[in-house]
Write an enzyme that holds these catalytic residues in place. Structure first.
Site, mmCIF file in Angstrom:
data_model
loop_
_atom_site.group_PDB
_atom_site.id
_atom_site.type_symbol
_atom_site.label_atom_id
_atom_site.label_comp_id
_atom_site.label_asym_id
_atom_site.label_seq_id
_atom_site.Cartn_x
_atom_site.Cartn_y
_atom_site.Cartn_z
ATOM 1 C CE1 TYR A 1 -4.262 -1.523 0.405
ATOM 2 C CE2 TYR A 1 -2.963 -3.157 1.567
ATOM 3 C CZ TYR A 1 -4.126 -2.784 0.935
ATOM 4 O OH TYR A 1 -5.150 -3.675 0.831
ATOM 5 C CE1 TYR B 1 -8.942 -5.208 1.449
ATOM 6 C CE2 TYR B 1 -8.731 -6.210 3.618
ATOM 7 C CZ TYR B 1 -8.196 -5.896 2.391
ATOM 8 O OH TYR B 1 -6.903 -6.279 2.090
ATOM 9 C CG ASP C 1 -13.638 -11.719 6.502
ATOM 10 O OD1 ASP C 1 -12.837 -12.022 7.408
ATOM 11 O OD2 ASP C 1 -13.301 -11.054 5.501
ATOM 12 C CE LYS D 1 -6.151 -7.824 9.198
ATOM 13 N NZ LYS D 1 -7.293 -7.453 8.384
HETATM 14 C C1 LIG Z 1 -7.397 -7.861 6.897
HETATM 15 C C2 LIG Z 1 -8.633 -8.536 6.468
HETATM 16 C C3 LIG Z 1 -8.608 -9.555 5.508
HETATM 17 C C4 LIG Z 1 -7.346 -9.939 4.782
HETATM 18 O O1 LIG Z 1 -6.388 -10.473 5.645
HETATM 19 P P1 LIG Z 1 -4.845 -10.513 5.167
HETATM 20 O O2 LIG Z 1 -4.172 -11.323 6.226
HETATM 21 O O3 LIG Z 1 -4.388 -9.081 5.147
HETATM 22 O O4 LIG Z 1 -4.807 -11.137 3.830
HETATM 23 C C5 LIG Z 1 -9.788 -10.200 5.220
HETATM 24 N N1 LIG Z 1 -10.928 -9.851 5.813
HETATM 25 C C6 LIG Z 1 -11.009 -8.887 6.738
HETATM 26 C C7 LIG Z 1 -12.313 -8.578 7.384
HETATM 27 C C8 LIG Z 1 -9.858 -8.185 7.088
HETATM 28 O O5 LIG Z 1 -9.938 -7.192 7.983
#
Ligand SMILES: *Cc1c(COP(=O)(O)O)cnc(C)c1O
Length: 434
Positions: A17, A144, A237, A266
């Site tokens: 980014y 996202y 997600d 994460k």
């Molecule tokens: C950060 C994020 C992703 C992508 O995760 P990466 O480890 O950066 O590929 C997918 N979904 C959500 C909701 C996120 O916040």
């Protein structure tokens, strides 16, 4: 001041980014502890965004460091097809025990985007395997889900994705539940194309990268009810919202919603090593169980279920079982108090909060490329606070060890920025002209 490795970085590294033509020099970080990063000059920076939303218990937590070190000495890595190991098996069981009921099969990968790719592929193939193929995915406006192709397709279209637009598969778009009538649109979609719809993917209760937009648990419950009635999968997600961010371990728990698939990454390892996991119901798992080898899930990553990452995740879960809930509540209360003070400050358009996630929307042209966010980031970094606004939305999403007086610093910086203070040009850590 400039550390020798910075010239190597400038010559050879391509940062995420980052527009290298105009970006300030990256801050060289030497070490980290708790909520703090320390640069090569020994200057401290408060990590108010958990280093891109990953750090849960604090940087270099001794329990996590020890778990990784012990695992590294014992078993570093092993192919995960045809082989298994104790950290992966124990982690899968520990996750299932803490997840909403019904999620029972853990598929490991190594980041959030792959966790999403896996969920989408599992949903699509489970329908195909049962002889009732469905090819449509529905997703929210302002969503996202990551930067790989499937995740990009599900995510909102914008500056991140416009280059690839013609190559992204069709997704049925539902209104952002923080501003529109998602449930009515879903009902209309189910009426029109319900037999084609495999899954609805959502970020439960907070659209993260879309601007920390908080939405109502009752809408999530209604989405679950409608999708369940239509035999459509709900993919949660929880890459950002998982592991205590919104209060409980998972945001779905705030709505007592049971998804068919959940995506985790994460915070899963406490933020120390990359790991992704997609957890499915037994019904989805069963749809792949067949004497026909073509019904296999042909997907895997080299580092799938890396033992050190799994060991870190297990150690992190143990910390969640200790005093973590109280720490998260204290952070949430501190956010609430500060946001109330900010609500009517000139320049503040809106404030939002769910658990340890707090956001302040600033009056400014919105959009990721908005300048005000970068001005705020530059100013706050000069004050020793790392925040990274999403366009005109500043947010604080700290490690759970962050103390009230540390959070006070974040809000003081915001108040000073709103009062008109700006970064001094060309001082340490500030923007540098090419
Ligand atoms: C950060 C994020 C992703 C992508 O995760 P990466 O480890 O950066 O590929 C997918 N979904 C959500 C909701 C996120 O916040």
């Amino acid at each position: 001041m400039a550390h020798p490795f910075l010239s190597l970085d400038a010559a050879h590294v391509w940062h995420p980014y980052t527009q290298h033509h105009q970006a300030p020099l990256p801050r060289p970080i030497a070490r980290a502890a708790g909520s703090w990063l320390y640069d090569t000059d020994g200057q401290a920076v408060l990590d108010a965004i958990s280093s891109w939303w990953v750090t849960t218990h604090g940087h270099c937590h001794p329990a996590l460091v020890q778990a990784i070190a012990e695992q590294a000495r014992t078993l570093d890595q092993v192919i995960f097809a045809g082989f298994t190991h104790e950290p992966a098996a124990r982690l899968a069981a520990a996750l299932v025990q803490r997840l909403p009921a019904g999620l029972s099969r853990v598929f490991f990968s190594d980041n959030g985007s792959t966790a999403v790719e896996v969920a989408i592929k599992l949903s699509l193939q489970s329908f195909a395997n049962q002889g009732t193929p469905r090819r449509l995915i529905a997703a929210l406006d302002n969503a996202y889900h990551g930067d790989t192709f499937g995740a990009m397709a599900a995510g909102a279209r914008g500056v991140f994705t416009h280059m690839y637009e013609p190559l992204l598969f069709e997704v049925a778009r539902l209104p952002d539940p923080s501003e529109g009538d998602t449930v009515r649109a879903l009902e209309a979609l189910l009426d029109a194309r319900g037999h084609e719809l495999a899954a609805v993917i959502v970020e439960p209760l907070v659209l993260g990268a879309g601007g920390m937009r908080v939405w109502d648990a009752r809408v999530l419950q209604a989405i679950r009810a409608r999708t369940a009635a239509a035999g459509v999968h709900l993919i949660a997600d929880e890459v950002m919202t998982g592991f205590g961010r919104t209060g409980p371990m998972f945001a779905c728990a705030l709505a007592t919603v049971h998804p068919d698939l959940i995506c985790l990454s994460k915070g899963i390892t406490g933020g120390v090593l990359p790991l992704g996991a997609t957890v499915a119901t037994e019904a989805i798992f069963e749809a792949f169980s067949s004497s026909d080898r073509r019904k296999t899930f042909f997907h895997g990553h080299s580092y799938t279920a890396n033992p050190m990452a799994c060991a870190a995740a297990l150690a992190s879960l143990a910390l969640f079982d200790e005093a973590c809930e109280g720490a998260r509540q204290r952070i949430a209360d501190c956010h609430t108090w500060h946001l109330a003070a900010l609500r009517n400050v000139p320049g503040v358009k809106a404030v939002r909060q769910l658990g340890t996630v707090a956001a302040v929307e600033l009056e400014a042209p919105s959009g990721y490329l908005s300048d005000i966010g970068r001005e705020l980031a530059a100013f706050s970094l000069q004050q020793g606070v790392l925040i990274r606004p999403l366009g005109n939305v500043a947010y604080c999403l700290p490690p759970y060890c962050t103390r009230d007086d540390e959070l006070d610093r974040v809000y003081t910086v915001l108040q000073r920025f709103l009062a008109g203070e700006r970064a001094a040009p060309l001082s340490t850590g500030g923007p540098v002209d090419d």
